[in-house]
Write an enzyme that holds these catalytic residues in place. Structure first.
Site, PDB file in Angstrom:
ATOM      1  N   ALA A  68      55.257  -9.771 -21.314  1.00  0.00           N
ATOM      2  CA  ALA A  68      56.114  -8.627 -21.628  1.00  0.00           C
ATOM      3  C   ALA A  68      56.639  -8.756 -23.050  1.00  0.00           C
ATOM      4  O   ALA A  68      56.747  -9.859 -23.592  1.00  0.00           O
ATOM      5  CB  ALA A  68      57.284  -8.545 -20.642  1.00  0.00           C
ATOM      6  N   ASP A  69      56.955  -7.619 -23.625  1.00  0.00           N
ATOM      7  CA  ASP A  69      57.614  -7.591 -24.928  1.00  0.00           C
ATOM      8  C   ASP A  69      58.652  -6.487 -24.903  1.00  0.00           C
ATOM      9  O   ASP A  69      58.351  -5.355 -24.507  1.00  0.00           O
ATOM     10  CB  ASP A  69      56.610  -7.324 -26.050  1.00  0.00           C
ATOM     11  CG  ASP A  69      57.279  -7.404 -27.417  1.00  0.00           C
ATOM     12  OD1 ASP A  69      57.505  -8.530 -27.897  1.00  0.00           O
ATOM     13  OD2 ASP A  69      57.597  -6.343 -27.989  1.00  0.00           O
ATOM     14  N   THR A  70      59.861  -6.814 -25.312  1.00  0.00           N
ATOM     15  CA  THR A  70      60.968  -5.856 -25.290  1.00  0.00           C
ATOM     16  C   THR A  70      61.488  -5.614 -26.699  1.00  0.00           C
ATOM     17  O   THR A  70      61.703  -6.554 -27.458  1.00  0.00           O
ATOM     18  CB  THR A  70      62.122  -6.374 -24.404  1.00  0.00           C
ATOM     19  OG1 THR A  70      61.646  -6.583 -23.069  1.00  0.00           O
ATOM     20  CG2 THR A  70      63.275  -5.380 -24.368  1.00  0.00           C
ATOM     21  N   GLY A 105      57.022  -3.421 -22.943  1.00  0.00           N
ATOM     22  CA  GLY A 105      55.617  -3.379 -22.576  1.00  0.00           C
ATOM     23  C   GLY A 105      55.335  -4.515 -21.620  1.00  0.00           C
ATOM     24  O   GLY A 105      55.804  -5.637 -21.821  1.00  0.00           O
TER      25      GLY A 105
END
Length: 215
Positions: A68-70, A105
């Protein structure tokens, strides 16, 4: 037999969110270049980085990588992790008294056949006006230093995050409903792995989102 889960992140917050579900997993942080590309939208950035992180974890057959990427975005501008305390204070001054988007994501990659499923979750957050004293106090707490947008909604910043519209866990770093849907697309049965122990594993700091919702 269900595949072994690999969390392609060193984030303790994402690990906590998986533990809430009672899931067992191995942590295998992915080290990639997270520089945005020219003209890349916040949504495109977080999904691309999630997919790259999942690939960097190199899951083998019998494993599924979760990545994940925030990022925080205000008027289309991406607010990543602050370079230093001065940069954190700058971000907070811009966010204070306004609403912004938090985008995460998520990518799930099968090590057996290389199939990957990914998507983006968006949550709207409203921040109360903050005085210079409040910003200085929060920056000196050290909490903003490793967080996108220079804040952690599950920590001290709960004093200033007055409303959330959308998935709260997305702001913490991993929207569980999106993760569940993506895993299901690859045939991963999380219900077979999750269990009632999730309630015991749930950290209290993640259990109390702001009560108000943005109209």
């Amino acid at each position: 037999m269900q595949p072994r889960l690999v969390l392609a992140s060193g984030s303790p917050r994402r690990a906590e969110l998986l533990k809430r579900l009672g899931l067992g997993f191995t942590v295998r942080p992915a080290d990639i270049d997270e520089t945005p590309r020219a003209g890349e939208s916040p949504a495109a950035l977080v999904e691309r980085l999630a997919r790259e992180k999942a690939a960097a974890a190199r899951p083998v057959p019998g494993e599924v990588a979760i990545a994940a990427d925030t990022e925080v975005a205000l008027d289309g501008t991406i607010f990543g992790k602050p370079r230093d305390d001065a940069d954190a204070a700058r971000m907070l001054r811009l966010l204070a008294g306004r609403e912004h988007d938090v985008l995460t994501g998520v990518a799930v990659l099968s090590g057996g056949d290389g199939r990957i499923a990914s998507g983006v979750e968006r949550t709207r957050v409203a921040v109360a006006p903050m005085s210079a004293r409040e910003i200085d106090w929060y920056v000196k707490s050290g909490e903003p230093r490793d967080k996108a947008g220079a804040y952690g909604i599950h920590g001290l910043f709960a004093l200033f995050a007055v409303a959330v519209k959308g998935n709260y866990a997305n702001v913490v770093g991993l929207p569980q409903p999106l993760f569940y849907r993506l895993a299901s697309e690859l045939g991963v049965d999380l219900l077979a792995q999750a269990g009632p122990r999730a309630a015991d594993a749930a950290p209290r700091s993640l259990d109390s989102p702001p009560e108000a919702a943005i109209p």
